[in-house]
Design a protein around this motif. Structure first.
Motif, short mmCIF file in Angstrom:
data_model
loop_
_atom_site.label_atom_id
_atom_site.label_comp_id
_atom_site.label_asym_id
_atom_site.label_seq_id
_atom_site.Cartn_x
_atom_site.Cartn_y
_atom_site.Cartn_z
N SER A 81 0.67 -1.05 -0.09
CA SER A 81 0.40 0.08 -0.30
C SER A 81 0.46 1.14 -0.52
O SER A 81 1.92 1.29 0.27
N ALA A 82 0.77 2.85 -0.04
CA ALA A 82 0.87 3.25 -0.14
C ALA A 82 2.07 3.80 1.12
O ALA A 82 3.17 4.26 0.72
N ILE A 85 2.50 -1.98 4.88
CA ILE A 85 1.54 -3.13 5.76
C ILE A 85 2.41 -2.98 6.85
O ILE A 85 4.12 -4.00 6.40
N ASP A 92 -3.68 -8.78 7.28
CA ASP A 92 -4.30 -8.13 6.59
C ASP A 92 -3.37 -7.91 4.77
O ASP A 92 -3.86 -7.85 4.20
N ALA A 96 -3.63 -8.93 0.61
CA ALA A 96 -4.00 -8.62 -0.84
C ALA A 96 -2.75 -9.76 -1.59
O ALA A 96 -3.38 -9.82 -2.75
#
Length: 350
Positions: A81-82, A85, A92, A96
Motif C-alpha cells: 500500500s502507499a 503494511i 491484512d 492482498a
C-alpha cells in the motif's frame, strides 16, 4: 499489480534482521547445521548433493557481516500500500496476496524469535472451523523453518519445510541404528526401493499429522484460556518455556493427533511420531513409549489408544497446574517453572 521482486526483497530483509538478532542464540552445533540447510535452500542445491566447502565458508562469513550491518535496523513495512503494511499484520497482508496465488506468515516462535516467510499458495481450506493455508515454493524465509504453526487462529503449513525436514531425518538415520521407530517409518513408506516416491508419500502423510497437531493446539488453547498465553508470552527462562510447550504439545496430541492417527490406522505416522518424541516430551511421557513397545509386540493398538485417552485429562491438569503456579506469583513463577523443568518431573510425568 504486485511488484513481486520488491516484496520478496522486503520480506527477505526482515528475515535477515530477525536472524541477525537471534540466530547466534543457538548452540554452535545446531547453528552450523541450520546454516548448512539455509545455504542449500538459498542456493537451490538439491537434497543429498554435497555442499561446496569453500563456497559455504565464504557464504557464512558474508552472512555474518550482513547480520552485523542490519542487526539494529527496524523491520520494514511490506510495500503493498502507499504507507506499507506492518510485517506482523499477516491477515491484512494475505488479503492482498492470496488472490494472487501467494501466501505470507509472520509471528513469534520459540523464545520470541520472529519468523517471516513468503511463498506460493498451494491451497487454502478449512478444517474443524480452522483456516489452513498450505505453502509451496518459498521465495523468502529466515534461518529456522518451522514446518507448521498456528498464527492468529490460522494454520500455516510449509510443504518445502516438511520435505526438507524429512530428507534431513533420512540422511541422519543412514548413520544410525536401522531398527528404530524412524527406520520403521521409512520402511513403511518404502524409501529403500523408491526414495522420491517414498518422500512424496511421507511428506503428504506427515503434513496431515502436523495439521492435526495444530488443530489440537487450537483446542488446547480454548481449554486453557488466555492465562496460558499470557504466561507463555512472559516466560524468560528457556527451560520453563520448553516445559510449558512440551506439556501443551502432549495435550494437543492426546486431544487430536494421536486419536485420529490411531482411528485411521496411520501406521507410518505413528512410527514417525514416536521417532520424534525426544527431550522433555519423551521424559514426561514414558507411558506412551511403553504402549508403543507393546503395540510392536502384539500388533494391537488397544493399549496405545487406552494410554492416549487417559493422558488427555492428565495433560490438561498438568497444563493448568503450570499456569496456576505461574499466576500465583508472576514475579517468581518463571523461576518456579524453571526449577520444575530442571528437577523432579515426577508430579507431571505420566
Amino acid at each position: 499489480m504486485l511488484e513481486l521482486s520488491a516484496l520478496i526483497d522486503t520480506v527477505q530483509k526482515n528475515c535477515t534482521i530477525a536472524d541477525a538478532r537471534h540466530a547466534r542464540d543457538m548452540t554452535m552445533c545446531t547453528f552450523l547445521l541450520e546454516m548448512r540447510e539455509y545455504y542449500r535452500w538459498e542456493m537451490e542445491i538439491p537434497y543429498g548433493a554435497r555442499l561446496p566447502k569453500d563456497e559455504l565458508g565464504d557464504w557464512l562469513n558474508t552472512r555474518e557481516s550482513l547480520w552485523n550491518a542490519v542487526e539494529e535496523e527496524d523491520f520494514a513495512p511490506l510495500p503493498l500500500s502507499a504507507a506499507g503494511i506492518d510485517p506482523f499484520e499477516a491477515d491484512d497482508i494475505n488479503r492482498a496476496l492470496i488472490p494472487q496465488g501467494l501466501v505470507y506468515s509472520s509471528g513469534l516462535g520459540h523464545f520470541r524469535k520472529p519468523h517471516f516467510v513468503l511463498a506460493e499458495l498451494k491451497r487454502a481450506e478449512v478444517r474443524d472451523g480452522v483456516q489452513v493455508l498450505v505453502a509451496g515454493c518459498e521465495y523468502a524465509r529466515d534461518l529456522i523453518a518451522p514446518p507448521a504453526a498456528m498464527r492468529d487462529g490460522t494454520i500455516f503449513l510449509r510443504m518445502d519445510a516438511v520435505r526438507r525436514l524429512l530428507w534431513n531425518k533420512y540422511e541422519e538415520w543412514q548413520w544410525k541404528e536401522k531398527d528404530t521407530a524412524l527406520g520403521r517409518a521409512f520402511a513403511y513408506y518404502d524409501f529403500e526401493h523408491d526414495i522420491e516416491r517414498g518422500l512424496d508419500r511421507m511428506a503428504e502423510a506427515e503434513s496431515e499429522a502436523m495439521i492435526l497437531h495444530e488443530i489440537g493446539e487450537a483446542r488446547a488453547e480454548t481449554l486453557l484460556g488466555e492465562d496460558w498465553n499470557a504466561m507463555l508470552g512472559h516466560l524468560k527462562s528457556r527451560h520453563a518455556e520448553l516445559l510449558a510447550r512440551a506439556v501443551r504439545d502432549h495435550l494437543a496430541d492426546c486431544l487430536v493427533t494421536l486419536p485420529t492417527l490411531l482411528e485411521r490406522e496411520a501406521i507410518g505416522s505413528l512410527h514417525f511420531y514416536l521417532a520424534n518424541l525426544s527431550g522433555l516430551r519423551r521424559a514426561l511421557f514414558p507411558a506412551l513409549l511403553q504402549a508403543y513397545e507393546a503395540w510392536l509386540g502384539s500388533g494391537d493398538t488397544a493399549t496405545l489408544a487406552s494410554v492416549v485417552k487417559a493422558a488427555e485429562a492428565h495433560w490438561l491438569d498438568a497444563a493448568r497446574h503450570l499456569s496456576a503456579t505461574y499466576h500465583r506469583d508472576p514475579a517468581q513463577g518463571d523461576a518456579q517453572l524453571n526449577a520444575l523443568a530442571g528437577g523432579d518431573l515426577a508430579g507431571l510425568r505420566l
